[in-house]
Motif scaffolding. Structure first.
Motif, mmCIF file in Angstrom:
data_model
loop_
_atom_site.group_PDB
_atom_site.id
_atom_site.type_symbol
_atom_site.label_atom_id
_atom_site.label_comp_id
_atom_site.label_asym_id
_atom_site.label_seq_id
_atom_site.Cartn_x
_atom_site.Cartn_y
_atom_site.Cartn_z
ATOM 1 N N VAL A 107 3.461 14.222 34.383
ATOM 2 C CA VAL A 107 4.565 15.196 33.975
ATOM 3 C C VAL A 107 5.383 15.637 35.199
ATOM 4 O O VAL A 107 4.873 16.271 36.148
ATOM 5 C CB VAL A 107 4.085 16.402 33.165
ATOM 6 N N ASN A 112 8.668 17.625 36.553
ATOM 7 C CA ASN A 112 9.871 18.869 36.170
ATOM 8 C C ASN A 112 10.651 19.122 37.559
ATOM 9 O O ASN A 112 10.101 19.390 38.748
ATOM 10 C CB ASN A 112 9.204 20.166 35.736
ATOM 11 N N ALA A 113 11.955 18.825 37.372
ATOM 12 C CA ALA A 113 12.729 19.477 38.584
ATOM 13 C C ALA A 113 14.399 20.005 38.183
ATOM 14 O O ALA A 113 14.865 19.246 37.298
ATOM 15 C CB ALA A 113 12.864 18.256 39.620
ATOM 16 N N LEU A 114 14.527 20.942 38.672
ATOM 17 C CA LEU A 114 16.132 21.543 38.515
ATOM 18 C C LEU A 114 16.596 21.536 39.745
ATOM 19 O O LEU A 114 16.486 22.399 40.477
ATOM 20 C CB LEU A 114 15.804 22.891 37.719
ATOM 21 N N LYS A 125 -0.281 17.232 34.488
ATOM 22 C CA LYS A 125 -0.732 16.151 33.745
ATOM 23 C C LYS A 125 -0.915 16.705 32.235
ATOM 24 O O LYS A 125 -1.020 18.083 32.125
ATOM 25 C CB LYS A 125 -2.115 15.830 34.277
ATOM 26 N N SER A 126 -0.549 15.999 31.205
ATOM 27 C CA SER A 126 -0.614 16.229 30.099
ATOM 28 C C SER A 126 -1.849 16.221 29.336
ATOM 29 O O SER A 126 -2.990 15.492 30.085
ATOM 30 C CB SER A 126 0.324 15.633 29.137
ATOM 31 N N TYR A 155 19.793 18.548 31.296
ATOM 32 C CA TYR A 155 19.125 20.050 30.967
ATOM 33 C C TYR A 155 19.680 20.670 29.716
ATOM 34 O O TYR A 155 18.832 21.310 29.219
ATOM 35 C CB TYR A 155 19.497 20.814 32.286
ATOM 36 N N PHE A 174 17.579 19.727 27.010
ATOM 37 C CA PHE A 174 15.994 20.294 27.212
ATOM 38 C C PHE A 174 16.097 21.684 26.663
ATOM 39 O O PHE A 174 15.214 22.129 26.028
ATOM 40 C CB PHE A 174 15.772 20.315 28.604
ATOM 41 N N VAL A 183 10.442 18.464 22.373
ATOM 42 C CA VAL A 183 11.260 18.807 23.606
ATOM 43 C C VAL A 183 11.818 17.580 24.512
ATOM 44 O O VAL A 183 11.185 16.761 24.622
ATOM 45 C CB VAL A 183 10.421 19.715 24.433
ATOM 46 N N PHE A 184 13.080 17.837 24.715
ATOM 47 C CA PHE A 184 13.766 16.584 25.354
ATOM 48 C C PHE A 184 13.081 16.328 26.682
ATOM 49 O O PHE A 184 12.979 17.196 27.468
ATOM 50 C CB PHE A 184 15.295 16.867 25.511
ATOM 51 N N SER A 185 13.032 15.086 26.967
ATOM 52 C CA SER A 185 12.443 14.486 28.133
ATOM 53 C C SER A 185 13.401 13.537 28.598
ATOM 54 O O SER A 185 13.429 12.357 27.835
ATOM 55 C CB SER A 185 10.830 14.180 27.980
ATOM 56 N N TYR A 229 6.201 12.366 30.893
ATOM 57 C CA TYR A 229 6.873 13.593 30.242
ATOM 58 C C TYR A 229 7.794 14.458 31.378
ATOM 59 O O TYR A 229 7.402 14.302 32.413
ATOM 60 C CB TYR A 229 6.189 14.349 29.431
ATOM 61 N N GLY A 230 8.616 15.334 30.768
ATOM 62 C CA GLY A 230 9.110 16.516 31.759
ATOM 63 C C GLY A 230 10.615 16.335 31.719
ATOM 64 O O GLY A 230 11.367 15.476 30.853
ATOM 65 N N LEU A 231 11.304 16.790 32.932
ATOM 66 C CA LEU A 231 12.796 16.903 32.880
ATOM 67 C C LEU A 231 13.328 16.880 34.228
ATOM 68 O O LEU A 231 12.743 17.522 34.872
ATOM 69 C CB LEU A 231 13.049 18.090 32.075
#
Lengths: 295, 820
Positions: free
Chosen positions: A34, A36-38, A51-52, A248, A251, A272-274, A280-282
Motif C-alpha cells: 500500500v 500513500n502520498a499527498l 501492507k494490506s 485525490y 479518493f 475507496v478509490f486507488s 493499493y493506496g493513493l
C-alpha cells in the motif's frame, strides 16, 4: 423507516435459516503493498508504505520500514526516499507509521510518479498531476454565523474542490437538526450551505462534506456565501477549501462515502478509490486554504 | 374403421386393403416406406388416409374398390381463397382457449387463437381439407373434409383427462411451425403438477423452470430473463400490468393458481404488439367462468386456504369466476399472544371475473384483482396509551374488455385498465382519547385504454394493429399526518417527500404475419412509443422482425431482431421483490432504458410430435440502465434522482436449449442455458465492465411429471445453476487519511457456490360422487442441499470467519384440494 423494513426482512430470513462456516475462494490476492502520498506545490514530498491484511485477520495492518522508493518527475527519475519520521498512528499494528521523505520539492505543472517495492512485494506505483493553486479571498464579514469567500477559478483546466467545515468543540449543533452524523473530528454537515452562487443540488453533498467540480466555476470568479446557524457558540471553527488533483478528489469522495456507510447490509459496498497499480493506496495532490473563523 | 398401433406404411396399406377390400395403387414411385402410429376409433377412411399422407405431401383419390395415392399437386395460388374464423372453446365449460393451434396439416397454413380464443384463417380452397384445432391438455379436434368452410366455425375441444379411456388421433403441429420464437406456454394443469412449496404451487416458480429464466434468489418469485434486470419483465394479468408480484417478501407470487387459466412467457423476438419492457412479457390470464355449469374448487396447505367458484349467470350467455386465498398463520398463533397484544402477518388475494356474451359478435369481460400483504402490531386498546404499527402493500388491477367481431376477417378488442401498487407504513400513537397517525406511502397508479385489432387481410397477410394510452401517476414517497387533538383539528396534511410525477404513455403498433410460401414466413412490424414526462418528450420507432423457414415438415429455422425502449425503472438493490422497491419514471435527467436484441434458433418436432426440441442463440444489448450510487441503499423518499447513477450499459448473450416431452401419462422438459451477462457504469468498478449479479454461466432444469395410475402421479423438478456474483471484502489497509478501510473485490468478482435442489410432489387423486379430491405431499429440497442465500463475516471472534446462510432445508408439506 423503509430501511428498518428491509432489516426486519433480513432478520426474518436469518431466523428461518441455518448458518454454517464456509471457505471463501478469494478472487484476488488478499495481501498487497500500500502506497500513500499527498503532494503539494512547494512542499517536500513525503510518503508511507504499508501492507494490506486479509479481511479475515482482525489485527491492524503493519506499516513497513523496508521500502525502496523512487520519485519521478514527468517520467524522469529525480530522487530516492529515506526513512525520515515516525508518527503515532493507531491504525497500524505497531501504532507507528513510518514516513519516507524525498529531498525534492514539488513544482507546479509537473506530474509525479512514486514507485515502491519491498523484499516481500514487487514494484507498485502511483502517479498524480499537481493540484492547481487557487486564489481564495476571504470575505471580511466572515463570522461564526457566516462564511464568505471568493474563488478565482483557473481557466482552461478542470479543477476539483473540496470544502470542509471543522470544529473542535462537541457542543455545536445545527438548530434545525440537519446534522446526520458527527464524526470524531466533529465535522459538521454542510446542509446549511446557503448561497445564491452555489447550491448543494448542483454540487454533491456526501455526509459531512461538499464536493464541487469545475462545472460550477468554469474559469470564473465566484462568491461563495455560507450561512451557519448554531445553538451554541462555536469555538475554533475553521473552513477548509481544497483544490484537488482528480485522484485525490476521487479518493476523498469515495473514502468519506465509505466512512459513512459501513454498516449497511443492503447497499453495494463503496470501493475507496486507488490509483496505485499492482497495489493499493493513493498518490494525490492538493492545494489547501484554511479560513479560520473567530467567535 | 378402427386401426390402432404402429405400422410401416407398407403394412398399413396392406391392412387397409384387406380390411376394406380395396386396392391402393401408387401413382408416384417416390413413396417412402415409413412407420406411422395410428390411433383412431371411428374416423372415416378418407380422414385416416389424409392424416397419414397429407404431411408427406401425398394426395389420394378414392375410386370403387381402390384408393389411388399420388404425389400432391402444389397448392394452386389461383384457387379461391376462403377465410374461416371463429373461436376455440372448451367443450365442457365454454371457456375460450388461448394460443390454440388451428391449422391445415402439411400445407403450412395455420394460425393461433388470440387472448380471446379467436382465430381467422385464410387458405386456398380445395375439396379435401382437414383442419385441426389443438391445445396442450386437450384432445385435438379434427374437422375432416369440410365441404366449403362457412365464415364462422367454432372448435369445441375436450380435455384429455375426459378421454383417458378413449383413443385419439395424434396429429400435432407444434411450435416448430410458428414464426414467433422464444415463447413458452404453460397451462394451469401443468403448473399444478409441479411440486408445491409449503403447500402452494406457484405460477412464477413454474416459470423459473423454463430456459433463459433465472431466479434472483432462494424462495423468491422474482426472476430475470436472458440477463435483463427484474424491472424489465412485464407481467400482465388479463392484460393489466402488475407492478409487484410478491407476497411475503417475495416467497409467494400474487397469482392464485385456482384463478388462472393460461400462462405464456415471451423472452425475445417480441412482436410489435408488445412494448414497454425490454426483457420479457409474461401473460397471465384468469379463468372466465364456466358458462354451462356451476363448479367450485378449493383447498388448503400449510400456510393458506383458498376457494374458487364459477358458473353461469345466464347459461351459455354470461358467467362469473371468483377466487380467494388467505394465509392463516396469524389466526393460529393469535391465541398464544400475551394479553392485550395483537400482532401478525397475512396476505390475501381476490380474483373475480365476469364475462357476458352479448351476441355472436360481441362479448364483454370484466376482471378484477386485489392482493394485500399486511403486518401489524397493536397494543392493548383498553390501555391509556398505546403505540400501534402497520405495514401493508398490495396491488389492485381491473380490466374491462369488449370483443367485437367486425367480420370473419376483423376482430377488435377494446380494453380499459386500472392498476395500482400501494405500499404503506403507518404508526398510530394514542394517548387518552387523542390519536395521532403518521403514514408513509409510495404508490404507482396507471389508467389505460387500448384498442387492438386482428385482421386477416389474405391467406398470406395477417395483420395486427392497435393503439394504447396510459396515464401513469408516480408517487415515490409521501407522508401524511393526522390527529384528533382538538387544538389541531384542522391538521390533516400530506407532505410529498418526493413530488408526484404524472406521465403520458402512448403507443401505436402494426405487424404483418406474412406467409411468403409454405416454408418461409415473416413477421414484420413496428412499435411507436411516445412518452411525455414533465416537459420532456421521448419517442421512438421500434422495428420488430422475425422469420421462420421450414427446413422440413417438422424442423424449422427461426430468427428475430427487435429494438425496444422502456420508460420506467425499478429502484432496488435486492431484486428479490421487496415492497420498498420504488418504481420511478424516466425524467429530463434519466433516459429511458433501451435494448437491441437478436436471436436465432431451430425447433424440431419428432417422435410423433411428442418431443419438441428448441435451441436458440441470443444477444441482448442494454443501455440507459440505472443503479443506486454506492452510498445509497433503500429507495430514498427525497430527491431520489440524486441518489442514482444513470446511463449504465449491459449485455447478455447465450445459448438456450429446451427439450420438451408431452404425452398423456408423462410430460416434462429439460432446459439448459449457457449465458454471460455484464454491466458497465462510469461510476462503478472504476468504469470497467463487470459481471451482472445474476450472471449464472450454467443453468439447468429438469421437470418431470408422470401419471402412474389414474389416481397417483409423481412430479419431480431438479435445478442446478452457477452461483450468483457478489462483491466481497478481501482485505483491509490504511488509507491516505490514516483510516483502516476495507478493500473489496472487483465488483461482482466473487461467485457464490453453485445452487442445486430436487423437489418432489406426490399426488393422490380420487373421483367422488360430488367431484374430485386430491391429497398431495411435496418435498422441497429433497436431499437437503444447503444452498447459499447470503454470505457474511462473523465479527465476534478473534478473526472474521465467513458464514453461509441457507434458507429452506428439507421441507415437506402437504395440501388438500378438491373440486366439484
Amino acid at each position: 423507516m423503509m430501511k428498518n423494513v428491509v432489516i426486519l426482512f433480513v432478520l426474518f430470513l436469518t431466523l428461518a435459516a441455518c448458518t454454517e462456516p464456509i471457505d471463501i475462494d478469494y478472487p484476488e490476492a488478499t495481501e498487497n503493498l500500500v502506497l500513500n502520498a499527498l503532494i503539494s506545490e512547494g512542499d517536500t514530498i513525503k510518503t508511507t508504505i504499508s501492507k494490506s491484511q486479509p479481511y479475515t485477520v482482525i489485527k491492524s495492518p503493519p506499516s513497513l520500514d523496508d521500502g525502496d522508493l523512487d520519485l519521478y518527475e514527468n517520467n524522469s527519475w529525480v530522487a530516492k526516499a529515506y526513512l525520515c519520521e515516525r508518527e503515532l498512528n493507531s491504525s497500524f499494528a505497531s501504532d507507528t507509521s513510518y514516513i519516507y521523505c524525498f529531498d525534492y520539492v514539488a513544482k507546479q505543472n509537473k506530474k509525479y510518479t512514486i514507485e515502491a517495492r519491498t523484499d516481500e512485494f514487487e514494484m507498485i506505483k502511483g502517479t498524480t498531476e499537481l493540484a492547481p493553486k487557487i486564489e481564495v479571498i476571504v470575505n471580511p464579514k466572515t463570522s461564526s454565523t457566516f462564511i464568505g469567500f471568493t474563488i478565482k477559478d483557473n481557466p482552461n483546466e478542470i479543477n476539483y474542490y473540496h470544502f470542509q467545515l471543522l470544529s473542535s468543540d462537541s457542543t455545536f449543533g445545527w438548530t434545525d437538526q440537519l446534522i446526520t452524523m458527527s464524526t470524531q473530528d466533529l465535522t459538521i454537515e454542510m446542509i446549511g450551505f446557503n448561497s445564491e452562487v452555489v447550491s448543494i443540488p448542483d454540487g454533491e453533498n456526501i455526509g459531512n462534506y461538499a464536493f464541487l467540480t469545475d462545472e460550477l466555476f468554469n474559469g470564473k470568479e465566484k462568491n461563495v456565501l455560507i450561512s451557519l446557524s448554531f445553538s451554541g457558540n462555536p469555538l475554533n471553527l475553521s473552513f477548509r477549501v481544497q483544490s484537488c488533483s482528480r485522484s485525490y478528489y476521487e479518493f476523498l469522495r469515495t473514502a468519506y462515502n465509505r466512512y459513512t456507510n459501513t454498516n449497511d447490509v443492503i447497499s453495494p459496498p463503496t470501493q475507496v478509490f486507488s490509483n496505485v497499480s499492482n497495489g493499493y493506496g493513493l498518490v494525490g495532490s492538493n492545494w489547501d486554504t484554511v479560513i479560520n473563523v473567530s467567535n | 374403421m378402427l386401426i390402432e398401433g404402429i405400422y410401416s406404411s407398407d403394412t398399413l396399406i396392406e391392412i387397409i386393403e384387406s380390411k376394406l377390400d380395396v386396392k391402393i395403387s401408387f401413382a408416384s414411385k417416390n413413396f417412402k416406406n415409413q412407420n406411422f402410429e395410428i390411433k383412431s376409433s371411428t374416423l372415416k377412411v378418407s380422414t385416416i388416409l389424409k392424416l397419414i399422407f397429407d404431411p408427406l405431401l401425398f394426395d389420394f383419390v378414392i375410386r370403387p374398390n381402390k384408393i389411388l395415392i399420388k404425389k400432391k399437386a402444389a397448392i394452386n395460388a389461383n384457387s379461391t381463397i376462403v377465410t374461416m374464423s371463429g373461436f376455440v372453446e372448451d367443450l365442457e365449460s365454454g371457456e375460450r382457449l388461448i394460443s390454440a393451434d388451428v391449422f391445415i396439416p402439411g400445407t403450412g397454413y395455420g394460425t393461433t387463437t388470440n387472448t380471446f380464443g379467436f382465430y381467422s384463417l385464410s387458405f386456398p380452397y380445395s375439396d379435401s381439407i382437414i383442419i385441426v384445432a389443438q391445445l396442450i391438455g386437450y384432445s385435438p379436434l379434427i374437422s375432416s373434409l369440410i365441404e366449403r368452410p362457412t365464415e364462422n366455425v367454432d372448435f369445441l375441444l375436450r380435455t384429455e383427462d375426459a378421454l383417458l379411456n378413449e383413443v385419439v388421433i395424434n396429429v400435432k403441429e407444434s411450435a416448430f411451425s410458428k414464426t414467433q420464437m422464444s415463447t413458452v406456454k404453460l397451462n394451469a394443469d401443468q403448473i399444478k403438477a409441479m411440486p408445491a412449496f409449503m403447500g402452494e404451487v406457484d405460477v412464477l416458480k413454474a416459470v423459473k423452470f423454463l430456459a433463459g429464466v433465472q431466479s434472483v434468489g432462494e424462495g423468491s418469485v422474482n426472476y430475470i430473463v436472458r440477463g435483463g434486470n427484474p424491472d424489465q419483465n412485464l407481467i400482465l394479468l388479463d392484460g393489466v400490468p402488475v407492478y409487484n408480484v410478491s407476497h411475503l417478501f417475495g416467497i409467494f407470487s400474487v397469482f392464485n393458481i385456482d384463478a388462472i387459466k393460461h400462462v405464456e412467457l415471451t423472452k425475445g423476438g417480441f412482436p410489435a404488439h408488445f412494448g414497454g419492457r425490454l426483457s420479457s412479457v409474461l401473460e397471465v390470464n384468469m379463468k372466465e367462468g364456466n358458462l354451462k355449469e356451476f363448479h367450485g374448487s378449493g383447498g388448503f396447505g400449510l400456510l393458506s386456504a383458498k376457494l374458487a367458484l364459477e358458473g353461469p349467470i345466464v347459461k351459455d350467455k354470461a358467467s362469473f369466476m371468483i377466487s380467494g386465498r388467505r394465509t392463516y398463520s396469524d389466526l393460529i398463533y393469535r391465541p398464544f399472544l400475551t394479553d392485550g397484544l395483537d400482532a401478525g402477518y397475512y396476505f390475501t388475494d381476490l380474483n373475480a371475473k365476469v364475462n357476458w356474451k352479448l351476441n355472436k359478435k360481441n362479448r364483454l369481460y370484466l376482471s378484477f384483482y386485489n392482493g394485500l400483504d399486511k403486518a401489524f402490531d397493536k397494543e392493548d386498546p383498553q390501555a391509556n396509551s398505546a403505540f400501534d404499527a402497520e405495514l401493508k402493500w398490495g396491488n389492485y388491477t381491473s380490466a374491462l374488455r369488449w370483443n367485437h367481431l367486425f367480420s370473419s376477417k376483423l376482430f377488435g378488442n377494446l380494453t380499459a385498465t386500472f392498476s395500482r401498487f400501494n405500499f404503506q407504513i403507518g404508526s398510530f400513537y394514542r394517548y387518552d382519547s387523542i390519536t395521532t397517525a403518521i403514514n408513509y406511502f409510495s404508490r404507482i397508479t396507471d389508467y389505460g385504454i387500448k384498442y387492438d385489432f386482428d385482421y386477416q387481410y389474405s391467406n398470406v397477410h395477417s395483420i395486427k394493429t392497435g393503439i394504447s394510452y396510459t396515464y401513469h401517476n408516480f408517487k415515490p414517497g409521501a407522508l401524511s399526518l393526522s390527529t384528533t387533538a382538538s387544538s389541531l383539528q384542522d391538521l390533516d396534511s400530506i407532505l410529498n417527500l418526493a413530488p408526484p410525477t404524472f406521465t403520458n404513455d402512448f403507443s401505436l403498433y402494426i405487424e404483418d404475419s406474412w406467409t411468403i410460401n409454405q416454408r418461409l414466413q415473416l413477421n414484420l412490424g413496428t412499435h411507436y412509443a411516445a412518452y411525455l414526462v414533465n416537459n420532456k418528450f421521448y419517442n421512438s420507432l421500434q422495428p420488430r422482425l422475425s422469420g421462420r423457414y421450414l427446413l422440413s415438415p417438422s424442423w424449422s429455422l427461426k430468427a428475430s431482431y427487435v429494438y425496444m425502449e422502456q420508460y420506467i425503472h425499478l429502484l432496488t438493490n435486492s431484486a428479490i421483490g421487496l415492497p420498498t422497491d420504488l418504481w420511478v419514471t424516466s425524467t429530463e435527467n434519466i433516459d429511458p432504458q433501451r435494448s437491441h436484441q437478436a436471436a436465432i434458433g431451430t425447433t424440431l418436432s419428432f417422435g410423433k410430435s411428442k418431443w419438441e426440441f428448441t435451441n436458440e442463440l441470443f444477444y441482448k444489448d442494454l443501455k440507459g440502465l440505472i443503479a443506486y450510487k454506492p452510498s445509497a441503499s433503500i429507495a430514498p423518499a427525497t430527491n431520489w434522482e440524486n441518489q442514482i447513477i444513470t446511463n449504465g450499459k449491459g449485455s447478455a448473450y447465450g445459448w438456450e436449449s429446451f427439450l420438451r416431452y408431452n404425452s398423456k401419462k408423462t410430460n416434462g422438459w429439460v432446459a439448459y442455458t449457457l449465458s454471460k451477462s455484464t454491466r458497465q457504469f462510469a461510476e462503478l468498478n472504476e468504469g470497467e465492465k463487470f459481471p451482472f449479479k445474476y450472471d449464472r454461466r450454467h443453468d439447468l432444469k429438469i421437470v418431470l411429471n408422470r401419471h402412474f395410475t389414474k389416481k397417483f402421479s409423481l412430479g419431480l423438478t431438479w435445478i442446478f445453476n452457477t452461483g450468483i456474483r457478489a462483491t466481497i471484502p478481501i482485505s483491509t489497509y490504511v488509507d491516505l487519511n490514516g483510516v483502516k478501510v476495507i478493500r473489496f473485490s472487483k465488483r461482482n468478482d466473487y461467485q457464490y457456490p453453485n445452487y442445486h435442489r430436487l423437489d418432489v410432489n406426490m399426488n393422490w387423486k380420487k373421483k367422488t360422487n360430488w367431484g374430485e379430491r386430491n391429497w398431495g405431499l411435496s418435498i422441497y429440497n429433497a436431499y437437503n442441499r444447503r444452498n447459499p442465500f447470503l454470505i457474511y463475516f462473523d465479527l465476534s471472534g478473534t478473526s472474521r470467519n465467513a458464514n453461509q446462510i441457507s434458507l429452506f432445508p428439507f421441507l415437506p408439506s402437504f395440501y388438500y384440494n378438491f373440486k366439484f
